[in-house]
Design a protein around this motif. Structure first.
Motif, PDB file in Angstrom:
ATOM      1  N   VAL A   1      -4.803   6.316   1.538  1.00  0.00           N
ATOM      2  CA  VAL A   1      -4.060   5.065   1.381  1.00  0.00           C
ATOM      3  C   VAL A   1      -4.589   4.436   0.103  1.00  0.00           C
ATOM      4  O   VAL A   1      -5.805   4.368  -0.099  1.00  0.00           O
ATOM      5  CB  VAL A   1      -4.299   4.094   2.566  1.00  0.00           C
ATOM      6  N   THR A   2      -3.676   4.005  -0.790  1.00  0.00           N
ATOM      7  CA  THR A   2      -4.128   3.282  -1.984  1.00  0.00           C
ATOM      8  C   THR A   2      -3.401   1.949  -2.073  1.00  0.00           C
ATOM      9  O   THR A   2      -2.309   1.797  -1.522  1.00  0.00           O
ATOM     10  CB  THR A   2      -3.820   4.053  -3.300  1.00  0.00           C
ATOM     11  N   ASP A   3      -4.018   1.011  -2.801  1.00  0.00           N
ATOM     12  CA  ASP A   3      -3.306  -0.223  -3.124  1.00  0.00           C
ATOM     13  C   ASP A   3      -2.339   0.072  -4.275  1.00  0.00           C
ATOM     14  O   ASP A   3      -2.194   1.233  -4.688  1.00  0.00           O
ATOM     15  CB  ASP A   3      -4.285  -1.367  -3.440  1.00  0.00           C
ATOM     16  N   LEU A   4      -1.694  -0.953  -4.809  1.00  0.00           N
ATOM     17  CA  LEU A   4      -0.662  -0.720  -5.827  1.00  0.00           C
ATOM     18  C   LEU A   4      -1.236  -0.343  -7.195  1.00  0.00           C
ATOM     19  O   LEU A   4      -0.505  -0.065  -8.127  1.00  0.00           O
ATOM     20  CB  LEU A   4       0.239  -1.959  -5.973  1.00  0.00           C
ATOM     21  N   GLN A   5      -2.589  -0.287  -7.276  1.00  0.00           N
ATOM     22  CA  GLN A   5      -3.200   0.106  -8.539  1.00  0.00           C
ATOM     23  C   GLN A   5      -3.965   1.419  -8.422  1.00  0.00           C
ATOM     24  O   GLN A   5      -4.726   1.798  -9.308  1.00  0.00           O
ATOM     25  CB  GLN A   5      -4.102  -1.005  -9.065  1.00  0.00           C
ATOM     26  N   GLY A   6      -3.739   2.121  -7.292  1.00  0.00           N
ATOM     27  CA  GLY A   6      -4.336   3.452  -7.147  1.00  0.00           C
ATOM     28  C   GLY A   6      -5.755   3.460  -6.622  1.00  0.00           C
ATOM     29  O   GLY A   6      -6.421   4.494  -6.647  1.00  0.00           O
ATOM     30  N   ASN A   7      -6.251   2.311  -6.141  1.00  0.00           N
ATOM     31  CA  ASN A   7      -7.593   2.291  -5.541  1.00  0.00           C
ATOM     32  C   ASN A   7      -7.511   2.792  -4.107  1.00  0.00           C
ATOM     33  O   ASN A   7      -6.712   2.286  -3.311  1.00  0.00           O
ATOM     34  CB  ASN A   7      -8.180   0.866  -5.552  1.00  0.00           C
ATOM     35  N   ILE A   8      -8.317   3.781  -3.772  1.00  0.00           N
ATOM     36  CA  ILE A   8      -8.271   4.378  -2.428  1.00  0.00           C
ATOM     37  C   ILE A   8      -8.962   3.444  -1.433  1.00  0.00           C
ATOM     38  O   ILE A   8     -10.107   3.047  -1.637  1.00  0.00           O
ATOM     39  CB  ILE A   8      -8.948   5.773  -2.419  1.00  0.00           C
ATOM     40  N   THR A   9      -8.235   3.109  -0.354  1.00  0.00           N
ATOM     41  CA  THR A   9      -8.838   2.245   0.675  1.00  0.00           C
ATOM     42  C   THR A   9      -9.158   3.024   1.954  1.00  0.00           C
ATOM     43  O   THR A   9      -9.983   2.599   2.744  1.00  0.00           O
ATOM     44  CB  THR A   9      -7.892   1.066   1.026  1.00  0.00           C
ATOM     45  N   GLN A  10      -8.460   4.143   2.157  1.00  0.00           N
ATOM     46  CA  GLN A  10      -8.717   4.998   3.332  1.00  0.00           C
ATOM     47  C   GLN A  10      -8.493   6.444   2.942  1.00  0.00           C
ATOM     48  O   GLN A  10      -7.637   6.731   2.107  1.00  0.00           O
ATOM     49  CB  GLN A  10      -7.740   4.678   4.482  1.00  0.00           C
ATOM     50  N   GLU A  11      -9.225   7.354   3.569  1.00  0.00           N
ATOM     51  CA  GLU A  11      -8.896   8.772   3.389  1.00  0.00           C
ATOM     52  C   GLU A  11      -9.299   9.584   4.614  1.00  0.00           C
ATOM     53  O   GLU A  11     -10.242   9.242   5.320  1.00  0.00           O
ATOM     54  CB  GLU A  11      -9.535   9.343   2.126  1.00  0.00           C
ATOM     55  N   LYS A  12      -8.534  10.645   4.846  1.00  0.00           N
ATOM     56  CA  LYS A  12      -8.778  11.547   5.985  1.00  0.00           C
ATOM     57  C   LYS A  12      -8.511  12.965   5.512  1.00  0.00           C
ATOM     58  O   LYS A  12      -7.593  13.195   4.718  1.00  0.00           O
ATOM     59  CB  LYS A  12      -7.803  11.249   7.141  1.00  0.00           C
ATOM     60  N   ILE A  13      -9.277  13.906   6.014  1.00  0.00           N
ATOM     61  CA  ILE A  13      -8.977  15.315   5.701  1.00  0.00           C
ATOM     62  C   ILE A  13      -9.135  16.144   6.968  1.00  0.00           C
ATOM     63  O   ILE A  13     -10.032  15.884   7.782  1.00  0.00           O
ATOM     64  CB  ILE A  13      -9.878  15.855   4.558  1.00  0.00           C
TER      65      ILE A  13
ATOM     66  N   TYR B   1       0.841  -1.206   0.000  1.00  0.00           N
ATOM     67  CA  TYR B   1       0.000   0.000   0.000  1.00  0.00           C
ATOM     68  C   TYR B   1       0.871   1.249   0.000  1.00  0.00           C
ATOM     69  O   TYR B   1       2.015   1.226   0.451  1.00  0.00           O
ATOM     70  CB  TYR B   1      -0.930   0.016   1.227  1.00  0.00           C
ATOM     71  N   SER B   2       0.301   2.326  -0.521  1.00  0.00           N
ATOM     72  CA  SER B   2       1.008   3.602  -0.593  1.00  0.00           C
ATOM     73  C   SER B   2       0.217   4.656   0.169  1.00  0.00           C
ATOM     74  O   SER B   2      -1.023   4.670   0.114  1.00  0.00           O
ATOM     75  CB  SER B   2       1.123   3.990  -2.075  1.00  0.00           C
ATOM     76  N   ILE B   3       0.930   5.524   0.876  1.00  0.00           N
ATOM     77  CA  ILE B   3       0.260   6.650   1.569  1.00  0.00           C
ATOM     78  C   ILE B   3       0.600   7.931   0.821  1.00  0.00           C
ATOM     79  O   ILE B   3       1.768   8.198   0.515  1.00  0.00           O
ATOM     80  CB  ILE B   3       0.718   6.743   3.047  1.00  0.00           C
ATOM     81  N   GLY B   4      -0.430   8.698   0.488  1.00  0.00           N
ATOM     82  CA  GLY B   4      -0.226   9.974  -0.210  1.00  0.00           C
ATOM     83  C   GLY B   4      -0.891  11.099   0.540  1.00  0.00           C
ATOM     84  O   GLY B   4      -2.040  10.962   0.993  1.00  0.00           O
ATOM     85  N   LEU B   5      -0.173  12.206   0.696  1.00  0.00           N
ATOM     86  CA  LEU B   5      -0.741  13.371   1.385  1.00  0.00           C
ATOM     87  C   LEU B   5      -0.661  14.596   0.498  1.00  0.00           C
ATOM     88  O   LEU B   5       0.380  14.869  -0.106  1.00  0.00           O
ATOM     89  CB  LEU B   5       0.011  13.630   2.701  1.00  0.00           C
ATOM     90  N   ASP B   6      -1.771  15.297   0.412  1.00  0.00           N
ATOM     91  CA  ASP B   6      -1.809  16.577  -0.288  1.00  0.00           C
ATOM     92  C   ASP B   6      -1.822  17.639   0.804  1.00  0.00           C
ATOM     93  O   ASP B   6      -2.807  17.785   1.524  1.00  0.00           O
ATOM     94  CB  ASP B   6      -3.074  16.642  -1.158  1.00  0.00           C
ATOM     95  N   LEU B   7      -0.696  18.324   0.945  1.00  0.00           N
ATOM     96  CA  LEU B   7      -0.565  19.332   1.994  1.00  0.00           C
ATOM     97  C   LEU B   7      -0.912  20.692   1.403  1.00  0.00           C
ATOM     98  O   LEU B   7      -0.136  21.280   0.653  1.00  0.00           O
ATOM     99  CB  LEU B   7       0.875  19.322   2.534  1.00  0.00           C
ATOM    100  N   GLY B   8      -2.120  21.155   1.699  1.00  0.00           N
ATOM    101  CA  GLY B   8      -2.540  22.471   1.221  1.00  0.00           C
ATOM    102  C   GLY B   8      -2.153  23.546   2.223  1.00  0.00           C
ATOM    103  O   GLY B   8      -1.621  23.254   3.297  1.00  0.00           O
ATOM    104  N   VAL B   9      -2.456  24.793   1.881  1.00  0.00           N
ATOM    105  CA  VAL B   9      -2.148  25.894   2.805  1.00  0.00           C
ATOM    106  C   VAL B   9      -3.127  25.869   3.976  1.00  0.00           C
ATOM    107  O   VAL B   9      -2.788  26.230   5.092  1.00  0.00           O
ATOM    108  CB  VAL B   9      -2.215  27.250   2.049  1.00  0.00           C
ATOM    109  N   ASN B  10      -4.367  25.396   3.687  1.00  0.00           N
ATOM    110  CA  ASN B  10      -5.378  25.403   4.755  1.00  0.00           C
ATOM    111  C   ASN B  10      -6.058  24.039   4.940  1.00  0.00           C
ATOM    112  O   ASN B  10      -7.142  23.951   5.488  1.00  0.00           O
ATOM    113  CB  ASN B  10      -6.433  26.486   4.475  1.00  0.00           C
ATOM    114  N   TYR B  11      -5.419  22.985   4.441  1.00  0.00           N
ATOM    115  CA  TYR B  11      -5.983  21.644   4.650  1.00  0.00           C
ATOM    116  C   TYR B  11      -4.879  20.599   4.496  1.00  0.00           C
ATOM    117  O   TYR B  11      -3.816  20.873   3.935  1.00  0.00           O
ATOM    118  CB  TYR B  11      -7.097  21.348   3.631  1.00  0.00           C
ATOM    119  N   LEU B  12      -5.181  19.401   4.982  1.00  0.00           N
ATOM    120  CA  LEU B  12      -4.294  18.258   4.776  1.00  0.00           C
ATOM    121  C   LEU B  12      -5.182  17.076   4.420  1.00  0.00           C
ATOM    122  O   LEU B  12      -6.068  16.703   5.194  1.00  0.00           O
ATOM    123  CB  LEU B  12      -3.498  17.962   6.061  1.00  0.00           C
ATOM    124  N   LEU B  13      -4.978  16.537   3.212  1.00  0.00           N
ATOM    125  CA  LEU B  13      -5.749  15.381   2.762  1.00  0.00           C
ATOM    126  C   LEU B  13      -4.805  14.197   2.672  1.00  0.00           C
ATOM    127  O   LEU B  13      -3.747  14.284   2.050  1.00  0.00           O
ATOM    128  CB  LEU B  13      -6.353  15.670   1.380  1.00  0.00           C
TER     129      LEU B  13
END
Length: 395
Positions: free
Chosen positions: A98-110, A83-95
């Motif tokens: 977690v995706t599997d190896l094919q880019g399917n999202i299994t978890q998300e938090k904002i 699995y891969s963890i990706g974070l989009d760090l914005g100026v006023n948010y953090l998204l």
């Protein structure tokens, strides 16, 4: 190790990568079909498939369709091998996703925040990463890496040189995270990650030349030129929010005057809406979206005004790059309904007629997930390429 052995290893790794890529793209597929598609002989394919099965990256699945003889055994990609963890760090948010190896999202938090220091943001980053790790299922390879998209210039080594809207300069977040989590870390400009996300998973699948315009608190651009992400000479391309559109304009956080992002971004929208008495001091984009949804004319006008200013900068981009497609993403993409008409009307009036042919202007299909998905894709690619890198480092 001698040169010949090294070359043999390189060829083998490249062939193995080719076999895996073929399985990922065409799964389920038989060994014979892999040989046919790749041009590799059957013995080579068989031996590479055995290795990939041992490594748990692929698995066999009951017989496929017969073309006359014995029915072949089919091979499938094991997308949940890691699995891969990706974070989009914005100026006023953090998204975080977690995706599997094919880019399917299994978890998300904002989470949303305002005016936090580097130390405070780092604390929230740690909390989110720890939370996402705890929610990730068990797998043979576990978490293969963490990627973070940031709104600023990032050096090739992953150092954040300047993120003006966060007030960051020369921040080595990569080393800090590497030390704490001891897994591969990738830091990338969020617009580059967003462009890549749209190319792989979103509105950009069909085009070869794409400009992804990330419209958040600031504005950045990611360029896909001839199907490749263009990073510029030192990795600093795409700082398009800082092109001057008003010579004697307002002072920007980057130190320049009259930058495009001061007139066409989320910060401009909120500022104008407050000036028009629509919003209180603590209000933000979501509040204005709600007003526009309820039919508030003044709120709708604020979005249309931003759409006109977006057209000014996009017009410049078109004249420079002559792309097939412009994709508008990040949080402002959720205002497509009110931005699109004003944007297109102004564009038609201003863009050179021959630049308008074969040009599509789209809003992100991935909503706010373009950058997070793009960064997890970089992490997964790094995981697949790491075997060869480890080998060369050991020499």
């Amino acid at each position: 190790m001698n040169h010949k052995t090294w070359n043999q290893h390189v060829v083998k790794q490249e062939n193995k990568a080719l076999v895996l890529k073929t399985i990922i793209q065409l799964s389920p597929i038989s060994r014979a079909d892999i040989a046919q598609k790749t041009g590799l002989n059957k013995g080579t394919v068989s031996s590479l498939v055995s290795e990939l099965m041992e490594e748990q990256l692929i698995y066999e699945y009951g017989p496929g369709e017969s073309s006359g003889g014995r029915r072949p055994v089919m091979l499938l990609f094991n997308q949940v091998a890691g699995y891969s963890i990706g974070l989009d760090l914005g100026v006023n948010y953090l998204l975080g996703i977690v995706t599997d190896l094919q880019g399917n999202i299994t978890q998300e938090k904002i989470i949303k925040f305002n005016n936090l220091s580097y130390e405070e943001i780092k604390k929230r980053l740690y909390e989110m990463i720890d939370n996402l790790i705890s929610l990730t299922p068990e797998s043979p390879y576990g978490i293969v890496g963490i990627g973070i998209g940031v709104p600023g210039t990032v050096s090739k080594s992953g150092k954040i040189l300047l993120a003006p809207n966060l007030n960051w300069q020369n921040i080595d977040l990569k080393s800090t995270l590497k030390e704490k989590y001891n897994i591969p870390i990738i830091i990338e400009n969020e617009a580059n990650a967003g462009a890549y996300g749209e190319k792989l998973f979103g509105a950009g699948k069909e085009a070869k030349n794409i400009v992804y315009v990330s419209v958040g608190i600031g504005i950045g651009a990611g360029l896909i030129l001839n199907n490749q992400l263009y990073r510029g000479n030192n990795g600093f391309s795409g700082e398009i929010g800082h092109m001057t559109i008003e010579i004697d304009g307002a002072k920007c956080s980057c130190g320049s005057m009259g930058c495009w992002e001061l007139y066409a971004s989320e910060q401009a929208l909120v500022k104008n809406a407050k000036r028009a008495g629509l919003l209180t001091d603590s209000a933000e984009l979501d509040n204005l979206l709600e007003l526009a949804e309820s039919g508030d004319e003044i709120a709708i006008q604020q979005f249309e005004h931003i759409g006109e200013y977006l057209a000014v900068g996009i017009n410049n981009i078109i004249n420079i790059f002559n792309p097939e497609q412009i994709i508008i993403g990040n949080r402002m993409a959720s205002a497509e309904r009110w931005l699109k008409n004003a944007l297109e009307k102004r564009m038609l009036a201003r863009t050179l007629w021959f630049q308008q042919r074969d040009l599509e202007i789209n809003f992100s299909e991935l909503s706010t997930h373009s950058a997070a998905l793009g960064i997890t894709a970089f992490v997964v690619e790094n995981f697949f390429n790491s075997d060869l890198q480890k080998f060369s480092q050991a020499l």
